[in-house]
Design an enzyme around this catalytic site. Structure first.
Site, PDB file in Angstrom:
ATOM      1  N   TRP A 134      41.666  35.492  32.858  1.00 21.33           N
ATOM      2  CA  TRP A 134      41.732  36.273  34.096  1.00 21.33           C
ATOM      3  C   TRP A 134      42.798  35.727  35.033  1.00 21.33           C
ATOM      4  O   TRP A 134      43.474  36.480  35.738  1.00 21.33           O
ATOM      5  CB  TRP A 134      40.359  36.244  34.778  1.00 21.33           C
ATOM      6  CG  TRP A 134      40.317  36.980  36.089  1.00 21.33           C
ATOM      7  CD1 TRP A 134      40.054  38.305  36.288  1.00 21.33           C
ATOM      8  CD2 TRP A 134      40.536  36.424  37.390  1.00 21.33           C
ATOM      9  NE1 TRP A 134      40.093  38.610  37.621  1.00 21.33           N
ATOM     10  CE2 TRP A 134      40.392  37.469  38.330  1.00 21.33           C
ATOM     11  CE3 TRP A 134      40.853  35.145  37.861  1.00 21.33           C
ATOM     12  CZ2 TRP A 134      40.535  37.286  39.702  1.00 21.33           C
ATOM     13  CZ3 TRP A 134      40.998  34.959  39.228  1.00 21.33           C
ATOM     14  CH2 TRP A 134      40.837  36.012  40.126  1.00 21.33           C
ATOM     15  N   HIS A 135      42.968  34.405  35.042  1.00 21.04           N
ATOM     16  CA  HIS A 135      43.900  33.787  35.982  1.00 21.04           C
ATOM     17  C   HIS A 135      45.366  34.033  35.630  1.00 21.04           C
ATOM     18  O   HIS A 135      46.209  33.977  36.522  1.00 21.04           O
ATOM     19  CB  HIS A 135      43.641  32.277  36.067  1.00 21.04           C
ATOM     20  CG  HIS A 135      42.516  31.926  36.974  1.00 21.04           C
ATOM     21  ND1 HIS A 135      41.197  31.929  36.554  1.00 21.04           N
ATOM     22  CD2 HIS A 135      42.481  31.587  38.288  1.00 21.04           C
ATOM     23  CE1 HIS A 135      40.418  31.578  37.568  1.00 21.04           C
ATOM     24  NE2 HIS A 135      41.166  31.372  38.629  1.00 21.04           N
ATOM     25  N   GLY A 136      45.673  34.290  34.393  1.00 18.42           N
ATOM     26  CA  GLY A 136      47.075  34.526  34.072  1.00 18.42           C
ATOM     27  C   GLY A 136      47.323  34.744  32.600  1.00 18.42           C
ATOM     28  O   GLY A 136      46.532  34.323  31.753  1.00 18.42           O
ATOM     29  N   PHE A 141      47.730  36.530  40.824  1.00 19.01           N
ATOM     30  CA  PHE A 141      46.632  36.856  39.927  1.00 19.01           C
ATOM     31  C   PHE A 141      46.092  38.247  40.208  1.00 19.01           C
ATOM     32  O   PHE A 141      45.281  38.720  39.466  1.00 19.01           O
ATOM     33  CB  PHE A 141      45.512  35.816  40.028  1.00 19.01           C
ATOM     34  CG  PHE A 141      45.992  34.411  39.777  1.00 19.01           C
ATOM     35  CD1 PHE A 141      46.857  34.173  38.728  1.00 19.01           C
ATOM     36  CD2 PHE A 141      45.608  33.370  40.568  1.00 19.01           C
ATOM     37  CE1 PHE A 141      47.312  32.877  38.473  1.00 19.01           C
ATOM     38  CE2 PHE A 141      46.046  32.062  40.322  1.00 19.01           C
ATOM     39  CZ  PHE A 141      46.900  31.832  39.278  1.00 19.01           C
ATOM     40  N   CYS A 156      37.509  33.552  31.925  1.00 14.48           N
ATOM     41  CA  CYS A 156      37.874  33.086  33.261  1.00 14.48           C
ATOM     42  C   CYS A 156      39.314  32.566  33.272  1.00 14.48           C
ATOM     43  O   CYS A 156      40.088  32.861  34.184  1.00 14.48           O
ATOM     44  CB  CYS A 156      36.906  32.000  33.708  1.00 14.48           C
ATOM     45  SG  CYS A 156      37.247  31.317  35.346  1.00 14.48           S
TER      46      CYS A 156
END
Length: 484
Positions: free
Chosen positions: A323-325, A484, A320
């Site tokens: 996934w954001h960066g 994102f 998670c």
């Protein structure tokens, strides 16, 4: 082109809606939505549109392969190919630089020449695009819905402009039936307008106002960052990221309703949470439920041993964060939340449940705000300096005065943000409805509820005018989740 821009509000959207309702038949309307969605994306990222269309066609063919395969082993092979293709596409553009930069660290320790770090342009919304593509393949594999018969349906599912660049993350099994049949009525359209205007107001009136001091404070050198200023900075960012992202989600849900679609709700007042577990039931619901259904449950979910379950939770939140960066600070933020979720499954969780509600809320909001420091900081050293300032441990050489960042606009935005982080509007409508039911005469009740509807319309128009005025009078601040 973004939702809170004059071009979108006063040209793109009116033209799209007008043509949409003039076209006969659902197929023509879907084709029109696909065309304008491609135009919407090309306006900001024309260089990648052909690449994304090719990727969509590849997923269309993979979906047919998965559907026609009766043997489970063949279907698993097809899904594996789809995962490699889609995740590989995401990894190449988003994480190549992080991988090479991380690999250069040990090379540096041994005085070896570092590898050149690639600086690739990142397709807008690639993380959302990838999760939509994976949902398409996995839902077909699980026989939740059939594969599309027309590649335009897959393209519209992935490229539909309301959710294309920042979600919510939609499921193929939820959207596919709506591509074939959906209901249009005045009530849904009106609700869509209300949701869109509410999200627009969240963005313009609250999020943009606190974004300025948040950016300024997080960019201060450690020697200028006092404790009061640091707390103001994290408070501003806490309000900004919620009203920025939930504002976008409200606008997306509202746009979907205008075209007859029902999207998943993405937020449910997360800052009223009583624990971190409760927070993730309320924050970015489409993402947390995606990880739950497509990663956590396949790993075993709650059906495995406690230790394995804890490892699964941390692994999911590692992904998670990633996934954001493409930054280790995002990974640390994900792990931070994963560790809290593990702790809440230990005896600490039982202790927490026995605490009074105000203390549970204080615990949750404090933990979330500390997490936002990691999320917002560009580096670990920057995060460390900010944490030190928050708790009075920093070495302040020349502190910036607090009043420099606390103009009337910021104070009002913080107050409004705090108030409307709670379900006040819903509570007020329920209270008004109960009062109306107490009116004995039917004619009186009808007048009362009619006045309530007029008041709501006046409020929506006022919010639209105020937000439009702020848009015309200020500089645009991009949505946080666009990157994102």
């Amino acid at each position: 082109m973004v939702f809170s821009s004059p071009l979108f509000l006063f040209l793109f959207l009116p033209v799209v809606l007008t043509v949409y309702f003039l076209l006969p038949g659902l197929r023509a309307r879907n084709s029109w939505l696909l065309l304008v969605s491609l135009l919407f994306y090309a306006w900001g990222e024309v260089g990648f549109i052909l690449l994304l269309l090719v990727s969509t066609l590849v997923n269309f063919e993979l979906g047919k392969w998965v559907e026609r395969s009766e043997e489970i082993s063949v279907r698993k092979k097809a899904v594996a190919v789809a995962v490699v293709v889609n995740v590989g596409f995401l990894a190449f553009f988003k994480y190549a630089g992080l991988v090479v930069a991380s690999f250069n660290v040990p090379l540096k320790l041994f005085s070896l020449a570092p590898l050149p770090v690639p600086h690739l342009a990142l397709p807008i919304g690639i993380s959302f695009f990838t999760f939509h593509a994976l949902s398409y393949i996995i839902d077909i594999y699980r026989r939740k819905w059939r594969a599309a018969r027309d590649p335009r349906d897959v393209a519209l599912y992935i490229f539909f402009f309301p959710q294309l660049v920042a979600g919510p993350i939609l499921r193929w099994n939820a959207i596919a039936p709506q591509l074939e049949q959906r209901n249009y009525n005045r009530a849904n359209f009106a609700e869509g307008v209300r949701r869109f205007v509410g999200g627009f107001a969240k963005k313009m009136i609250v999020a943009n106002a606190v974004a300025v001091p948040a950016d300024q404070i997080f960019s201060l050198p450690a020697g200028e960052l006092s404790t009061p200023v640091a707390w103001l900075g994290v408070a501003c960012y806490t309000i900004q990221i919620y009203f920025d992202f939930s504002g976008y989600s409200d606008m997306a849900v509202g746009l979907g309703k205008m075209f007859g679609f029902q999207f998943i709700e993405n937020f449910n007042f997360p800052y009223t949470a009583q624990s971190i577990k409760d927070f993730w039931r309320r924050w970015h619901i489409s993402l947390s439920s995606w990880f739950r259904d497509y990663v956590y449950i396949p790993l075993g979910g709650n059906r495995v041993s406690a230790m394995r379950n804890h490892v699964n939770l941390v692994a999911v939140f590692f992904l998670c964060g990633l996934w954001h960066g493409a930054s280790w600070t995002f990974v640390a933020w994900g792990l931070y939340h994963g560790i809290f979720l593990v702790l809440e499954r230990t005896p600490w969780g039982a202790v927490l449940e026995k605490l009074p509600r105000p203390l549970r809320h204080l615990y949750a909001i404090f933990a979330v705000m500390m997490g936002w420091v990691l999320f917002r900081a560009d580096t670990f050293s920057g995060a460390g300096n900010f944490f030190a300032a928050l708790f009075g441990l920093g070495h302040v050489v020349q502190a910036q005065p607090l009043h420099r960042y606390t103009g009337n606009e910021v104070i009002w935005a913080l107050c409004l943000g705090t108030a409307f982080s709670m379900p006040l509007w819903g509570a007020a409508k329920k209270a008004g409805a109960k009062i109306g039911e107490l009116i004995p005469a039917a004619a009186g009740r009808e007048i009362y509820f009619g006045l309530g509807q007029i008041l709501e319309i006046v409020l929506v128009v006022a919010l639209l005018l105020i937000s439009s005025a702020w848009l015309a009078g200020g500089t645009y601040n991009p949505f946080i989740y666009f990157r994102f």
